[in-house]
Design a protein around this motif. Structure first.
Motif, PDB file in Angstrom:
ATOM      1  N   ASN A 148      -0.969 -33.196 -35.890  1.00  0.00           N
ATOM      2  CA  ASN A 148      -2.004 -33.373 -36.905  1.00  0.00           C
ATOM      3  C   ASN A 148      -2.855 -32.097 -36.931  1.00  0.00           C
ATOM      4  O   ASN A 148      -3.807 -31.956 -36.166  1.00  0.00           O
ATOM      5  N   TYR A 149      -2.511 -31.166 -37.839  1.00  0.00           N
ATOM      6  CA  TYR A 149      -3.130 -29.843 -37.802  1.00  0.00           C
ATOM      7  C   TYR A 149      -4.577 -29.841 -38.262  1.00  0.00           C
ATOM      8  O   TYR A 149      -5.360 -28.979 -37.854  1.00  0.00           O
ATOM      9  N   ILE A 150      -4.954 -30.776 -39.121  1.00  0.00           N
ATOM     10  CA  ILE A 150      -6.366 -30.887 -39.485  1.00  0.00           C
ATOM     11  C   ILE A 150      -7.181 -31.261 -38.254  1.00  0.00           C
ATOM     12  O   ILE A 150      -8.244 -30.680 -37.977  1.00  0.00           O
ATOM     13  N   GLY A 151      -6.703 -32.242 -37.483  1.00  0.00           N
ATOM     14  CA  GLY A 151      -7.390 -32.626 -36.256  1.00  0.00           C
ATOM     15  C   GLY A 151      -7.384 -31.511 -35.222  1.00  0.00           C
ATOM     16  O   GLY A 151      -8.390 -31.260 -34.545  1.00  0.00           O
ATOM     17  N   ILE A 152      -6.240 -30.843 -35.091  1.00  0.00           N
ATOM     18  CA  ILE A 152      -6.133 -29.730 -34.133  1.00  0.00           C
ATOM     19  C   ILE A 152      -7.127 -28.633 -34.482  1.00  0.00           C
ATOM     20  O   ILE A 152      -7.841 -28.118 -33.609  1.00  0.00           O
ATOM     21  N   LEU A 153      -7.207 -28.275 -35.762  1.00  0.00           N
ATOM     22  CA  LEU A 153      -8.153 -27.242 -36.184  1.00  0.00           C
ATOM     23  C   LEU A 153      -9.593 -27.665 -35.921  1.00  0.00           C
ATOM     24  O   LEU A 153     -10.406 -26.874 -35.442  1.00  0.00           O
ATOM     25  N   THR A 154      -9.900 -28.912 -36.244  1.00  0.00           N
ATOM     26  CA  THR A 154     -11.274 -29.395 -36.064  1.00  0.00           C
ATOM     27  C   THR A 154     -11.706 -29.286 -34.612  1.00  0.00           C
ATOM     28  O   THR A 154     -12.781 -28.743 -34.303  1.00  0.00           O
ATOM     29  N   TRP A 155     -10.870 -29.791 -33.696  1.00  0.00           N
ATOM     30  CA  TRP A 155     -11.234 -29.768 -32.284  1.00  0.00           C
ATOM     31  C   TRP A 155     -11.173 -28.359 -31.714  1.00  0.00           C
ATOM     32  O   TRP A 155     -11.998 -27.988 -30.858  1.00  0.00           O
ATOM     33  N   ALA A 156     -10.236 -27.546 -32.166  1.00  0.00           N
ATOM     34  CA  ALA A 156     -10.157 -26.169 -31.674  1.00  0.00           C
ATOM     35  C   ALA A 156     -11.408 -25.384 -32.067  1.00  0.00           C
ATOM     36  O   ALA A 156     -11.953 -24.613 -31.261  1.00  0.00           O
ATOM     37  N   VAL A 157     -11.865 -25.573 -33.311  1.00  0.00           N
ATOM     38  CA  VAL A 157     -13.096 -24.912 -33.750  1.00  0.00           C
ATOM     39  C   VAL A 157     -14.281 -25.402 -32.931  1.00  0.00           C
ATOM     40  O   VAL A 157     -15.130 -24.611 -32.480  1.00  0.00           O
ATOM     41  N   GLY A 158     -14.337 -26.716 -32.705  1.00  0.00           N
ATOM     42  CA  GLY A 158     -15.437 -27.275 -31.916  1.00  0.00           C
ATOM     43  C   GLY A 158     -15.463 -26.733 -30.499  1.00  0.00           C
ATOM     44  O   GLY A 158     -16.511 -26.278 -29.999  1.00  0.00           O
ATOM     45  N   PHE A 159     -14.317 -26.771 -29.807  1.00  0.00           N
ATOM     46  CA  PHE A 159     -14.245 -26.239 -28.445  1.00  0.00           C
ATOM     47  C   PHE A 159     -14.508 -24.731 -28.434  1.00  0.00           C
ATOM     48  O   PHE A 159     -15.135 -24.202 -27.506  1.00  0.00           O
ATOM     49  N   GLY A 160     -14.029 -24.042 -29.475  1.00  0.00           N
ATOM     50  CA  GLY A 160     -14.231 -22.597 -29.544  1.00  0.00           C
ATOM     51  C   GLY A 160     -15.702 -22.229 -29.602  1.00  0.00           C
ATOM     52  O   GLY A 160     -16.176 -21.353 -28.868  1.00  0.00           O
ATOM     53  N   PHE A 161     -16.446 -22.927 -30.480  1.00  0.00           N
ATOM     54  CA  PHE A 161     -17.881 -22.663 -30.559  1.00  0.00           C
ATOM     55  C   PHE A 161     -18.587 -23.080 -29.264  1.00  0.00           C
ATOM     56  O   PHE A 161     -19.537 -22.427 -28.824  1.00  0.00           O
ATOM     57  N   GLY A 162     -18.112 -24.160 -28.655  1.00  0.00           N
ATOM     58  CA  GLY A 162     -18.707 -24.584 -27.389  1.00  0.00           C
ATOM     59  C   GLY A 162     -18.511 -23.572 -26.276  1.00  0.00           C
ATOM     60  O   GLY A 162     -19.349 -23.447 -25.377  1.00  0.00           O
ATOM     61  N   LEU A 163     -17.399 -22.835 -26.332  1.00  0.00           N
ATOM     62  CA  LEU A 163     -17.088 -21.852 -25.292  1.00  0.00           C
ATOM     63  C   LEU A 163     -17.614 -20.457 -25.615  1.00  0.00           C
ATOM     64  O   LEU A 163     -17.367 -19.520 -24.851  1.00  0.00           O
ATOM     65  N   ARG A 164     -18.330 -20.315 -26.739  1.00  0.00           N
ATOM     66  CA  ARG A 164     -18.892 -19.007 -27.084  1.00  0.00           C
ATOM     67  C   ARG A 164     -19.855 -18.510 -26.006  1.00  0.00           C
ATOM     68  O   ARG A 164     -20.020 -17.307 -25.811  1.00  0.00           O
ATOM     69  N   HIS A 165     -20.500 -19.456 -25.307  1.00  0.00           N
ATOM     70  CA  HIS A 165     -21.483 -19.102 -24.284  1.00  0.00           C
ATOM     71  C   HIS A 165     -20.900 -19.194 -22.880  1.00  0.00           C
ATOM     72  O   HIS A 165     -21.648 -19.149 -21.900  1.00  0.00           O
ATOM     73  N   ALA A 166     -19.597 -19.330 -22.776  1.00  0.00           N
ATOM     74  CA  ALA A 166     -18.952 -19.384 -21.460  1.00  0.00           C
ATOM     75  C   ALA A 166     -18.959 -18.005 -20.812  1.00  0.00           C
ATOM     76  O   ALA A 166     -19.236 -16.980 -21.465  1.00  0.00           O
ATOM     77  N   SER A 167     -18.625 -17.947 -19.532  1.00  0.00           N
ATOM     78  CA  SER A 167     -18.590 -16.675 -18.820  1.00  0.00           C
ATOM     79  C   SER A 167     -17.432 -15.828 -19.329  1.00  0.00           C
ATOM     80  O   SER A 167     -16.475 -16.330 -19.930  1.00  0.00           O
ATOM     81  N   ASN A 168     -17.506 -14.535 -19.075  1.00  0.00           N
ATOM     82  CA  ASN A 168     -16.438 -13.624 -19.490  1.00  0.00           C
ATOM     83  C   ASN A 168     -15.119 -13.970 -18.817  1.00  0.00           C
ATOM     84  O   ASN A 168     -14.046 -13.790 -19.401  1.00  0.00           O
ATOM     85  N   THR A 169     -15.207 -14.472 -17.582  1.00  0.00           N
ATOM     86  CA  THR A 169     -13.985 -14.864 -16.863  1.00  0.00           C
ATOM     87  C   THR A 169     -13.284 -16.011 -17.575  1.00  0.00           C
ATOM     88  O   THR A 169     -12.057 -16.002 -17.748  1.00  0.00           O
TER      89      THR A 169
END
Length: 406
Positions: A148-169
């Motif tokens: 389900n690529y709509i769902g995959i994109l939605t969650w990938a974008v969400g996790f991606g923005f959530g990890l914007r503030h993660a450590s460089n490692t």
């Protein structure tokens, strides 16, 4: 030269021209099907394995690439998603309008048949949009399992923005994962000649071309409209966006994306191929890691053509008078509906009853039209997918080139 330094047969194959190898596979598949149909049907196993491998790795690739791309995105860097989306929308609308014009110029009638269609068609545009919204919030694991690529994109974008503030490692680990999955995909793509050999051999041995002769005019109308979009309409849009000769890019996309999509008959399965092509074109990864999987879901020029042509053929067969404005309305419905069609083989056909309902055509008749669509699908669905998938790369490249020239 040292004999030990000579490349092995495997290395020579992996470094050879993929397009040339695919053409050899096509010729071998046709030859095998012509002389030994039984063996050719068995060779279909290679094709099924190839498509299944692509479908298996594609969801993971999309999820990891989109998540890593957004997480590693620099604050001051700009992506080009908006212009790509505009091109997707305009391209799909122009395809639907082209289908209306071709259908009016060459009216087509159908010999409606009774055939069992296992899938259920949506009842209206509301149901299409409802399904789209629920697919967006699907369980992320379930979305990966079911493609389900709509769902995959939605969650990938969400996790991606959530990890914007993660450590460089952490971000580096994400990028390493993306590189690892990409390497696996690259290997799977190199197996395309064997897979396409099996697909061609099995298709010709099983179906042949005799069954298609009865629908030659319908197929001609469909393919003509798709060729017009691929060779006239899309190049015009690319020229307006880039102010450069569009045809070198158009032919490259058709050759390197359209050929594999033609035989896999799945926009979803062709996502890894398009990702690899975008990388070779040196496009912005932050853009294509999102635009390519998104295009496999919403950029459906070929689907809009199929829905419009088959619906107007049914209308003509039943003797229903349709004026041009009503047909244009149909093209709008087709374009909107096509954006909700699934990225699998035959996905657009199940939206034909939705378009037929605009003319009060009974559902049992509409499903017979769907059955006709499956009969001509050997050519129609292949050409449709080739147009859809190659256009994903074409419009992404056009948007990136426009930004570079600005």
């Amino acid at each position: 030269m040292d004999l030990n330094m000579r490349p092995t047969l495997f290395q020579r194959y992996m470094n050879g021209s993929l397009v040339l190898q695919i053409l050899v596979g096509i010729v071998c598949g046709i030859t095998l099907a012509s002389f030994t149909p039984d063996t050719a049907q068995s060779a279909g196993l290679l094709g099924n394995l190839f498509v299944k491998a692509l479908k298996a790795i594609a969801p993971l690739l999309v999820f990891v690439l989109v998540m890593a791309s957004i997480a590693n995105h620099k604050q001051n860097e700009q992506t080009h998603i908006k212009p790509v989306l505009v091109l997707y929308l305009i391209g799909t609308m122009m395809a639907a309008l082209t289908a209306v014009l071709v259908s009016f110029a060459f009216p087509t009638s159908l010999s409606l048949v009774t055939a069992e269609v296992s899938q259920s068609a949506p009842k209206g545009v509301g149901e299409v949009l409802n399904n789209l919204l629920f697919n967006m919030v699907d369980n992320p694991v379930n979305a990966l399992v079911n493609g389900n690529y709509i769902g995959i994109l939605t969650w990938a974008v969400g996790f991606g923005f959530g990890l914007r503030h993660a450590s460089n490692t952490t971000k580096e680990i994400l990028q390493n994962m993306a590189d690892s999955v990409t390497a696996v995909v690259r290997f799977v793509i190199r197996l395309a000649p064997f897979g396409i050999f099996g697909l061609v051999a099995n298709t010709i041995a099983t179906t042949g071309f005799d069954v298609l002769l009865g629908y030659s005019q319908l197929i001609t109308v469909l393919i003509s409209a798709m060729l017009f979009i691929a060779l006239v309409s899309n190049p015009l849009l690319v020229f307006l966006a880039t102010k450069k000769n569009p045809y070198p890019l158009v032919f490259k996309c058709l050759k390197e994306s359209g050929i594999t999509a033609f035989f896999t008959r799945s926009s979803a399965a062709n996502i890894p191929v398009n990702m690899a092509l975008c990388k070779r074109l040196k496009l912005d990864e932050d853009t294509y890691s999102v635009s390519i999987p998104l295009g496999a879901t919403i950029n459906m020029s070929g689907a809009a053509i199929t829905i419009t042509v088959l619906t107007l053929a049914a209308v003509n067969t039943l003797g229903i008078d349709v004026d041009f404005p009503t047909a244009v309305l149909l093209s709008v419905i087709a374009a909107v509906s096509a954006c909700g069609s699934s990225g699998v083989a035959g996905g657009s056909l199940l939206l034909i009853p939705l378009a037929c309902s605009l003319f009060n055509i009974p559902n049992d008749i509409a499903m017979q039209v769907v059955a006709v669509g499956f009969i001509v699908g050997v050519i129609q669905d292949s050409a449709e997918t080739a147009l859809n998938s190659s256009t994903d790369v074409l419009f992404t490249a056009a948007a990136c080139q426009r930004a570079d020239n600005a």
